[in-house]
Design an enzyme around this catalytic site. Structure first.
Site, mmCIF file in Angstrom:
data_model
loop_
_atom_site.group_PDB
_atom_site.id
_atom_site.type_symbol
_atom_site.label_atom_id
_atom_site.label_comp_id
_atom_site.label_asym_id
_atom_site.label_seq_id
_atom_site.Cartn_x
_atom_site.Cartn_y
_atom_site.Cartn_z
ATOM 1 N N ASN A 38 0.809 -1.221 0.000
ATOM 2 C CA ASN A 38 0.000 0.000 0.000
ATOM 3 C C ASN A 38 0.846 1.276 0.000
ATOM 4 O O ASN A 38 1.666 1.492 0.894
ATOM 5 C CB ASN A 38 -0.883 -0.020 1.257
ATOM 6 N N HIS A 123 -14.384 -5.418 10.317
ATOM 7 C CA HIS A 123 -14.309 -4.119 10.992
ATOM 8 C C HIS A 123 -15.691 -3.531 11.254
ATOM 9 O O HIS A 123 -16.572 -3.609 10.400
ATOM 10 C CB HIS A 123 -13.564 -3.110 10.125
ATOM 11 N N ARG A 148 -13.730 -6.091 14.977
ATOM 12 C CA ARG A 148 -12.795 -5.054 15.410
ATOM 13 C C ARG A 148 -13.552 -3.749 15.530
ATOM 14 O O ARG A 148 -14.190 -3.322 14.557
ATOM 15 C CB ARG A 148 -11.670 -4.925 14.374
ATOM 16 N N TYR A 160 -7.533 6.976 12.567
ATOM 17 C CA TYR A 160 -7.391 5.760 11.750
ATOM 18 C C TYR A 160 -8.529 4.786 12.028
ATOM 19 O O TYR A 160 -9.109 4.773 13.107
ATOM 20 C CB TYR A 160 -6.044 5.081 12.077
ATOM 21 N N ASP A 210 -7.700 -2.168 17.505
ATOM 22 C CA ASP A 210 -6.396 -1.878 16.880
ATOM 23 C C ASP A 210 -5.871 -0.543 17.409
ATOM 24 O O ASP A 210 -6.506 0.503 17.229
ATOM 25 C CB ASP A 210 -6.588 -1.817 15.352
ATOM 26 N N HIS A 212 -2.833 0.546 16.485
ATOM 27 C CA HIS A 212 -2.133 1.098 15.324
ATOM 28 C C HIS A 212 -0.831 1.824 15.697
ATOM 29 O O HIS A 212 -0.544 2.902 15.194
ATOM 30 C CB HIS A 212 -3.079 2.033 14.549
ATOM 31 N N GLU A 236 -4.272 -4.732 19.263
ATOM 32 C CA GLU A 236 -3.368 -4.890 18.116
ATOM 33 C C GLU A 236 -2.349 -3.766 18.072
ATOM 34 O O GLU A 236 -2.708 -2.595 18.285
ATOM 35 C CB GLU A 236 -4.240 -4.886 16.857
ATOM 36 N N GLU A 262 1.516 -6.605 11.291
ATOM 37 C CA GLU A 262 1.059 -6.246 9.942
ATOM 38 C C GLU A 262 2.078 -5.430 9.152
ATOM 39 O O GLU A 262 2.001 -5.421 7.930
ATOM 40 C CB GLU A 262 -0.298 -5.536 9.989
ATOM 41 N N ARG A 283 0.779 -11.504 13.228
ATOM 42 C CA ARG A 283 -0.147 -11.022 12.198
ATOM 43 C C ARG A 283 0.497 -10.760 10.837
ATOM 44 O O ARG A 283 -0.040 -9.992 10.051
ATOM 45 C CB ARG A 283 -0.829 -9.731 12.674
ATOM 46 N N HIS A 312 -2.985 -10.319 8.908
ATOM 47 C CA HIS A 312 -3.499 -9.070 8.336
ATOM 48 C C HIS A 312 -4.266 -9.392 7.058
ATOM 49 O O HIS A 312 -3.753 -10.104 6.192
ATOM 50 C CB HIS A 312 -2.286 -8.194 8.009
ATOM 51 N N ASP A 316 -6.094 -3.699 1.223
ATOM 52 C CA ASP A 316 -4.887 -3.425 0.450
ATOM 53 C C ASP A 316 -4.010 -4.665 0.254
ATOM 54 O O ASP A 316 -2.898 -4.560 -0.278
ATOM 55 C CB ASP A 316 -4.084 -2.257 1.037
ATOM 56 N N GLU A 339 -8.029 -11.720 9.503
ATOM 57 C CA GLU A 339 -8.733 -10.458 9.222
ATOM 58 C C GLU A 339 -9.389 -10.538 7.846
ATOM 59 O O GLU A 339 -8.803 -11.042 6.883
ATOM 60 C CB GLU A 339 -7.745 -9.283 9.254
ATOM 61 N N TRP A 402 2.040 6.379 12.399
ATOM 62 C CA TRP A 402 0.717 6.120 11.822
ATOM 63 C C TRP A 402 0.436 4.638 11.914
ATOM 64 O O TRP A 402 -0.540 4.158 12.241
ATOM 65 C CB TRP A 402 0.629 6.561 10.360
HETATM 66 O O1 EZ4 Z 1 -4.028 0.450 8.320
HETATM 67 O O2 EZ4 Z 1 -3.675 -2.106 5.879
HETATM 68 O O3 EZ4 Z 1 -5.427 -4.072 10.870
HETATM 69 N N1 EZ4 Z 1 -5.502 -3.454 9.873
HETATM 70 C C1 EZ4 Z 1 -4.971 -2.253 9.651
HETATM 71 C C2 EZ4 Z 1 -5.054 -1.728 8.236
HETATM 72 C C3 EZ4 Z 1 -3.859 -0.840 7.868
HETATM 73 C C4 EZ4 Z 1 -3.686 -0.808 6.369
HETATM 74 C C5 EZ4 Z 1 -2.411 -0.070 5.984
HETATM 75 O O4 EZ4 Z 1 -2.103 -0.306 4.645
HETATM 76 O O5 EZ4 Z 1 -4.436 -1.666 10.560
HETATM 77 O O6 EZ4 Z 1 -6.263 -1.096 8.011
HETATM 78 CO CO CO Z 2 -3.879 -3.033 12.179
#
Ligand code: EZ4
Ligand code: CO
Length: 402
Positions: A38, A123, A148, A160, A210, A212, A236, A262, A283, A312, A316, A339, A402
């Protein structure tokens, strides 16, 4: 002997970008591999087209392990997401070919099914707590047994993981969007909305969350402790895993299970996390971690330490990568969960077949190989279009993970 006659790198964007490797043998067997990274799609496309495709021609497609060693050890420059995604695409395509030649689905070649289906989570999200609860109700109606949950944090522009419309597409702009972040606001709000989810829907489904990579280890420890009574399936990516040792600190404080992987791409990125039992779910994906050949080695190591898989599976990773994941998930003894984010509608016009979903589970099906096809004519009508993940800035303007 059947050899590799040609290999083509195909880029398409049916509302989001996918890179696909097509390997064709002298007998006319075609194998498909996912090479989508991605926001850095063309780097992998070039790695394959410029540096890997010329090495493939004339080689024996049945020698998957040797090909993996050749592409990993033979190049001198090891590891990293671009290399490992390129290697993964070749690996997947060769497993697809081996299955088609044998007339068997890839999961049979890997040892056969260990379970009837692959438990998936999807999700649910909302711009606020009521819309999150509505979304969870909808997702539950589709039969999902694992969800999630993410909600926009008040005072944080562009959190996010939150859907805009029916889909969450993280790579949302031709140049990276700038979003904001406040750890204080998140740590105050997230445990409260997760508690409301349990209050409204009870405990008879798996609830995932998550983080992140947004917290420091001690902040993650505080978060994990504060949600222990909610029995999360996992938290996560509580903190970046660049420093695997830092997870010792989180573990000292909380029994909330941890999932990581991921953004990682090799066994060396997780070996300390696994062997020190610092995580509960690993993951990494087939697409970003060197293909079936490498990921099954990671899962085999994880099994020794009671760490389960939780790959994961975002939009993407292409449906080819998701199909490959489902075959591996069906076989490995220490499967945990997969996922399954789903795809926007146009993606179906390019990728045909693939795993089927029913009642909270995926099954890869029994077609020979990976069981998925790529419509090149349709794909050509969706040219590459630059799409980037956002960046996050703290309230003082500095860049955050991020
Ligand atoms: O943000 O795959 O757990 N899933 C995630 C995703 C990521 C994207 C980044 O390319 O955190 O949504
Ligand atoms: Co994630």
């Amino acid at each position: 002997m059947d050899t590799i006659a040609r290999a083509d790198v195909l880029v398409t964007s049916p509302s989001r970008n996918f890179v696909t490797l097509k390997i064709t043998t002298t007998d006319g067997v075609v194998g498909w591999g996912d090479a989508t990274l991605n926001g850095r799609e063309l780097a992998v496309a070039s790695y394959l087209a410029d540096h890997v495709v010329p090495l493939l021609i004339g080689r024996d497609p049945s020698r998957i392990e040797d090909m993996w060693q050749y592409l990993f050890k033979g190049v001198y420059w090891r590891k990293g997401p671009i290399t490992m995604t390129a290697v993964a695409a070749v690996d997947m395509a060769l497993w697809d070919i081996k299955g088609k030649v044998a007339g068997l689905p890839v999961y049979q070649l890997l040892g056969g099914a260990s379970r009837e289906g692959v438990l998936v989570y999807t999700h649910a999200s909302g711009s606020d707590i009521p819309s999150l609860l509505d979304d969870i109700a909808q997702v539950k109606e589709h039969g999902y047994r694992a969800i999630r949950a993410q909600t926009a944090v008040p005072g944080v522009a562009g959190t996010y993981g939150v859907k805009h419309g029916a889909y969450y597409e993280p790579a949302n702009a031709a140049l990276p969007e700038e979003q904001s972040w406040s750890t204080e606001a998140y740590l105050d709000f997230a445990p409260r909305y997760l508690a409301e989810v349990r209050e409204k829907f009870g405990f008879d489904f798996h609830l995932l969350h998550d983080i992140h990579h947004r917290l420091t280890p001690i902040e993650a420890a505080r978060f994990g402790k504060s949600v222990e009574d909610l029995h999360l399936f996992w938290m996560e990516d509580p903190t970046p895993a660049d420093n695997q040792e830092s997870f010792h600190l989180i573990r000292q404080h909380t029994t909330t299970p941890i999932a990581v992987g991921e953004v990682l791409s090799s066994i060396w990125d997780v070996h300390h996390l696994i062997t020190e039992q610092l995580i509960d779910y690993v993951r990494l994906s087939v697409t970003h971690a060197g293909g079936i050949t490498h990921l099954r080695r990671i899962f085999a190591l994880a099994e020794l330490y009671q760490v389960r898989s939780g790959s994961h599976g975002p939009s993407d990773i292409s449906p080819i990568g998701q199909a490959a994941a489902t075959h591996l998930d069906l076989v490995i003894p220490n499967f945990g969960i997969q996922e399954h984010m789903g795809y926007p509608g146009l993606v179906d016009e390019v990728f045909k077949g693939g795993p089927t979903y029913a009642d909270g589970y995926l099954h890869p099906g029994d077609a020979p190989g990976l069981g998925i096809d790529y419509d090149e004519t349709a794909a050509a009508t969706f040219p590459y279009s630059p799409k980037y993940l956002p960046v996050a800035r703290r309230l003082d303007g500095s860049v955050h993970d991020w």
